[in-house]
Motif scaffolding. Structure first.
Motif, mmCIF file in Angstrom:
data_model
loop_
_atom_site.group_PDB
_atom_site.id
_atom_site.type_symbol
_atom_site.label_atom_id
_atom_site.label_comp_id
_atom_site.label_asym_id
_atom_site.label_seq_id
_atom_site.Cartn_x
_atom_site.Cartn_y
_atom_site.Cartn_z
ATOM 1 N N ARG A 193 0.933 -1.306 0.142
ATOM 2 C CA ARG A 193 0.031 -0.113 -0.143
ATOM 3 C C ARG A 193 0.932 1.218 -0.023
ATOM 4 N NH1 ARG A 193 -3.621 -1.219 5.216
ATOM 5 N NH2 ARG A 193 -1.909 -2.256 5.750
ATOM 6 N N ALA A 194 1.950 1.120 0.551
ATOM 7 C CA ALA A 194 2.941 2.317 0.718
ATOM 8 C C ALA A 194 4.310 2.371 0.358
ATOM 9 C CB ALA A 194 2.572 3.177 1.965
ATOM 10 N N THR A 195 5.016 3.391 -0.085
ATOM 11 C CA THR A 195 6.542 3.255 -0.110
ATOM 12 C C THR A 195 6.941 3.385 1.339
ATOM 13 O OG1 THR A 195 6.390 4.336 -2.240
ATOM 14 C CG2 THR A 195 8.590 4.379 -1.117
ATOM 15 N N LEU A 196 7.958 2.497 1.685
ATOM 16 C CA LEU A 196 8.644 2.516 2.988
ATOM 17 C C LEU A 196 9.857 3.347 2.928
ATOM 18 C CD1 LEU A 196 9.268 1.849 5.856
ATOM 19 C CD2 LEU A 196 10.454 -0.301 4.913
ATOM 20 N N VAL A 197 9.887 4.661 3.631
ATOM 21 C CA VAL A 197 10.964 5.585 3.842
ATOM 22 C C VAL A 197 11.533 4.831 5.261
ATOM 23 C CG1 VAL A 197 11.856 7.788 4.153
ATOM 24 C CG2 VAL A 197 9.770 7.545 2.789
ATOM 25 N N ARG A 246 15.797 1.191 -0.668
ATOM 26 C CA ARG A 246 16.473 2.199 -1.337
ATOM 27 C C ARG A 246 16.026 3.545 -1.120
ATOM 28 N NH1 ARG A 246 19.173 -1.535 -1.552
ATOM 29 N NH2 ARG A 246 20.033 -2.701 -3.379
ATOM 30 N N VAL A 247 15.189 3.680 0.067
ATOM 31 C CA VAL A 247 14.654 5.235 0.302
ATOM 32 C C VAL A 247 15.041 5.221 1.794
ATOM 33 C CG1 VAL A 247 12.821 6.885 0.355
ATOM 34 C CG2 VAL A 247 12.842 4.973 -1.407
ATOM 35 N N PHE A 248 16.024 6.231 1.965
ATOM 36 C CA PHE A 248 16.395 6.516 3.309
ATOM 37 C C PHE A 248 15.976 7.752 3.565
ATOM 38 C CE2 PHE A 248 20.602 3.638 3.168
ATOM 39 C CZ PHE A 248 19.931 2.550 3.213
ATOM 40 N N GLY A 249 15.643 7.997 5.074
ATOM 41 C CA GLY A 249 15.026 9.346 5.476
ATOM 42 C C GLY A 249 15.650 9.703 6.489
ATOM 43 N N GLU A 250 16.308 11.030 6.463
ATOM 44 C CA GLU A 250 17.232 11.632 7.654
ATOM 45 C C GLU A 250 16.323 12.885 7.781
ATOM 46 O OE1 GLU A 250 20.057 10.587 9.169
ATOM 47 O OE2 GLU A 250 20.383 8.939 7.855
ATOM 48 N N MET A 289 2.368 9.839 5.636
ATOM 49 C CA MET A 289 2.064 9.807 6.941
ATOM 50 C C MET A 289 2.135 8.431 7.664
ATOM 51 S SD MET A 289 -2.323 11.042 7.036
ATOM 52 C CE MET A 289 -3.225 9.601 6.388
ATOM 53 N N GLY A 290 2.589 8.507 8.969
ATOM 54 C CA GLY A 290 2.583 7.349 9.601
ATOM 55 C C GLY A 290 4.257 6.933 9.876
ATOM 56 N N MET A 291 4.356 6.777 11.260
ATOM 57 C CA MET A 291 5.735 6.444 11.676
ATOM 58 C C MET A 291 5.633 5.149 12.530
ATOM 59 S SD MET A 291 6.510 10.488 12.962
ATOM 60 C CE MET A 291 7.222 9.838 14.425
ATOM 61 N N VAL A 337 5.190 5.786 4.119
ATOM 62 C CA VAL A 337 5.325 5.793 5.835
ATOM 63 C C VAL A 337 6.957 5.959 5.923
ATOM 64 C CG1 VAL A 337 3.632 4.141 6.100
ATOM 65 C CG2 VAL A 337 5.337 3.154 5.669
ATOM 66 N N ARG A 338 7.017 6.690 7.078
ATOM 67 C CA ARG A 338 8.523 7.019 7.413
ATOM 68 C C ARG A 338 8.819 6.085 8.778
ATOM 69 N NH1 ARG A 338 5.318 11.494 7.194
ATOM 70 N NH2 ARG A 338 5.778 11.416 9.517
ATOM 71 N N ILE A 339 9.377 5.186 8.710
ATOM 72 C CA ILE A 339 9.792 4.113 9.717
ATOM 73 C C ILE A 339 11.106 4.286 10.311
ATOM 74 C CG2 ILE A 339 9.146 2.094 10.565
ATOM 75 C CD1 ILE A 339 6.653 1.844 8.846
ATOM 76 N N GLY A 340 11.336 4.487 11.554
ATOM 77 C CA GLY A 340 12.854 4.121 11.933
ATOM 78 C C GLY A 340 12.835 3.293 13.209
ATOM 79 N N SER A 341 12.477 3.547 14.219
ATOM 80 C CA SER A 341 12.587 2.620 15.245
ATOM 81 C C SER A 341 12.223 1.189 15.288
ATOM 82 C CB SER A 341 12.103 3.250 16.782
ATOM 83 O OG SER A 341 10.824 4.087 16.611
ATOM 84 N N ALA A 342 10.952 0.949 14.611
ATOM 85 C CA ALA A 342 10.391 -0.247 14.387
ATOM 86 C C ALA A 342 11.435 -1.068 13.396
ATOM 87 C CB ALA A 342 9.078 -0.570 13.654
ATOM 88 N N ILE A 343 12.017 -0.505 12.654
ATOM 89 C CA ILE A 343 13.203 -1.326 11.967
ATOM 90 C C ILE A 343 14.324 -1.483 12.629
ATOM 91 C CG2 ILE A 343 14.980 -1.003 9.812
ATOM 92 C CD1 ILE A 343 12.843 0.778 8.492
#
Ligand SMILES: *Cc1c(COP(=O)(O)O)cnc(C)c1O
Length: 218
Positions: free
Chosen positions: A17-21, A41-45, A189-191, A206-212
């Protein structure tokens, strides 16, 4: 090992459903390599300096997204290095990005950050300001940017109901503006803590950090 498993779990949950950042802020090169090796291949900083430092460490096929607040005086420095800026939260910043992108001969992809949280500290435009910017953009005022969507952050609260209300509010606005402005195709939207709710409300990024990066419970 847990990064691999976490990514597999998250991917399953997203279910196309979404691209994972993958939000890699504060993460080490080694941790980020694991994410890369799993095919992401998508990294968010959220900091300009961190992108500038980390980008040379990775192959050129990584798309670097700036997800945090961007100060006008750092725009020039970062523009050539980012695939998408999520946090355009003022007319002044949009103006500056357009100006510097024009000078650099590039077109910069951006999202308008909309204020949906009830918390004081969050950045963002209100709907009225976003309406104005979208209209100006459509009239050709920002030829060196490509506004491809909207971004929002829900309040950092326990109440699922509150989070749902905020995401739903942004979803409704997105649906409203997507008609007159068909170039809008991204709703970021969504972390880690709320991405499932965001997906239920039409998020496609979705922009996901800590769950990864969380480690296996002992
Ligand atoms: C840090 C951050 C995220 C990721 O947060 P997690 O809770 O670690 O998933 C997402 N969006 C923005 C804007 C952030 O600053």
């Amino acid at each position: 090992m847990s990064i691999q498993k976490n990514l597999a779990d998250i991917t399953k949950q997203i279910n196309g459903r979404a691209t994972l950042v993958a939000v890699t802020k504060t993460r080490s090169e080694e941790e980020m390599r694991e994410v890369y090796q799993q095919g992401f291949r998508v990294f968010g900083e959220n900091r300009v300096q961190e992108i500038l430092r980390k980008k040379p460490l990775f192959p050129a096929d990584v798309a670097w997204h700036l997800i945090g607040h961007l100060q006008s005086n750092k725009v020039k420095q970062i523009l050539p290095h980012v695939a998408l800026i999520h946090g355009v939260d003022s007319e002044k910043l949009l103006h500056e990005i357009n100006k510097e992108a024009g000078k650099a001969g590039i077109k910069t992809n951006v999202l308008l950050q909309i204020y949906i949280a009830t918390e004081e500290s969050k950045f963002g435009l209100d709907f009225h300001e976003a309406d104005n910017l979208l209209q100006q953009y459509q009239e050709g005022k920002y030829p060196h940017v490509n506004i491809s969507g909207l971004m929002g952050m829900a309040s950092n609260v326990e109440s699922q109901e509150q989070i749902e209300k905020e995401f739903s509010c942004l979803q409704q606005y997105y649906q409203k503006v997507a008609k007159p402005y068909p170039f809008l195709n991204t709703l970021s939207m969504g972390m880690s803590g709320d991405y499932e709710i965001a997906l239920q409300h039409g998020s496609n990024m979705v922009r996901i950090g800590s769950a990864i990066f969380k480690s296996e419970p002992a």
